[in-house]
Design a protein around this motif. Structure first.
Motif, PDB file in Angstrom:
ATOM      1  N   ARG A   1       0.838  -1.214   0.000  1.00 52.80           N
ATOM      2  CA  ARG A   1       0.000   0.000   0.000  1.00 52.80           C
ATOM      3  C   ARG A   1       0.867   1.256   0.000  1.00 52.80           C
ATOM      4  NH1 ARG A   1      -3.130  -2.980   3.597  1.00 52.80           N
ATOM      5  NH2 ARG A   1      -2.125  -1.977   5.379  1.00 52.80           N
TER       6      ARG A   1
ATOM      7  N   ASN B   1       2.182   1.734  -3.356  1.00 51.69           N
ATOM      8  CA  ASN B   1       1.165   1.605  -4.408  1.00 51.69           C
ATOM      9  C   ASN B   1       1.512   0.479  -5.386  1.00 51.69           C
ATOM     10  OD1 ASN B   1      -1.309   2.363  -5.556  1.00 51.69           O
ATOM     11  ND2 ASN B   1      -0.282   3.626  -7.091  1.00 51.69           N
TER      12      ASN B   1
ATOM     13  N   THR C   1       0.814  -2.860  -7.124  1.00 51.60           N
ATOM     14  CA  THR C   1      -0.282  -3.761  -7.441  1.00 51.60           C
ATOM     15  C   THR C   1       0.123  -4.815  -8.470  1.00 51.60           C
ATOM     16  OG1 THR C   1      -1.112  -2.192  -9.090  1.00 51.60           O
ATOM     17  CG2 THR C   1      -2.104  -2.105  -6.889  1.00 51.60           C
TER      18      THR C   1
END
Length: 143
Positions: free
Chosen positions: A95, A98, A100
């Motif tokens: 997180r 960021n 993903t």
């Protein structure tokens, strides 16, 4: 010394393949923590211990020292690559950076940095003109 730029993809479990050259330099176990500029920092155990000693020497009466120590240590975890050379990145660290899917791992001397690929591209594009100015400032420092 950690050098180079490597593009990899996180799998659905949050595992990231660490480049073989960086795995050799980092050792079997290493520390991953929240980094500055929205990336993750990865330290071998020796570099981490040196950083830890420097932070321990800071006066805890200073708010900036407390805040930075919390930031760095509170987000840290021990990393270890599996047989396929992948390291599991905890959800809180994914997180923070960021992360993903697509990631870039960059060797920057005494540590590696893990960036979201898009953010790394934006960082490089946004700082292209600043590099010359930065080089001039470092020249003033004798570098």
């Amino acid at each position: 010394m950690l050098l180079g730029e490597y593009e990899h993809t996180l799998d659905t479990k949050g595992r990231l393949a660490m480049p073989a050259k960086l795995r050799e330099a980092l050792g079997n176990k290493f520390i991953i923590t929240k980094g500055l500029d929205g990336c993750l920092f990865v330290y071998d155990l020796e570099q981490w211990q040196q950083l830890e000693a420097k932070l321990a020497a800071l006066p805890m009466s200073r708010k900036t020292a407390r805040d930075f120590t919390r930031f760095l240590f509170g987000g840290a975890c021990e990393g270890e690559c599996d047989k396929q050379g992948r390291v599991l990145l905890p959800a809180n660290l994914r997180r923070h950076a960021n992360l993903t899917k697509d990631a870039v791992i960059v060797g920057v001397g005494n540590r590696a940095e893990i960036w979201d690929a898009q953010k790394w591209q934006e960082y490089n594009e946004g700082n292209a003109d600043d590099v010359n100015e930065l080089a001039e400032q470092l020249a003033d420092l004798g570098i």
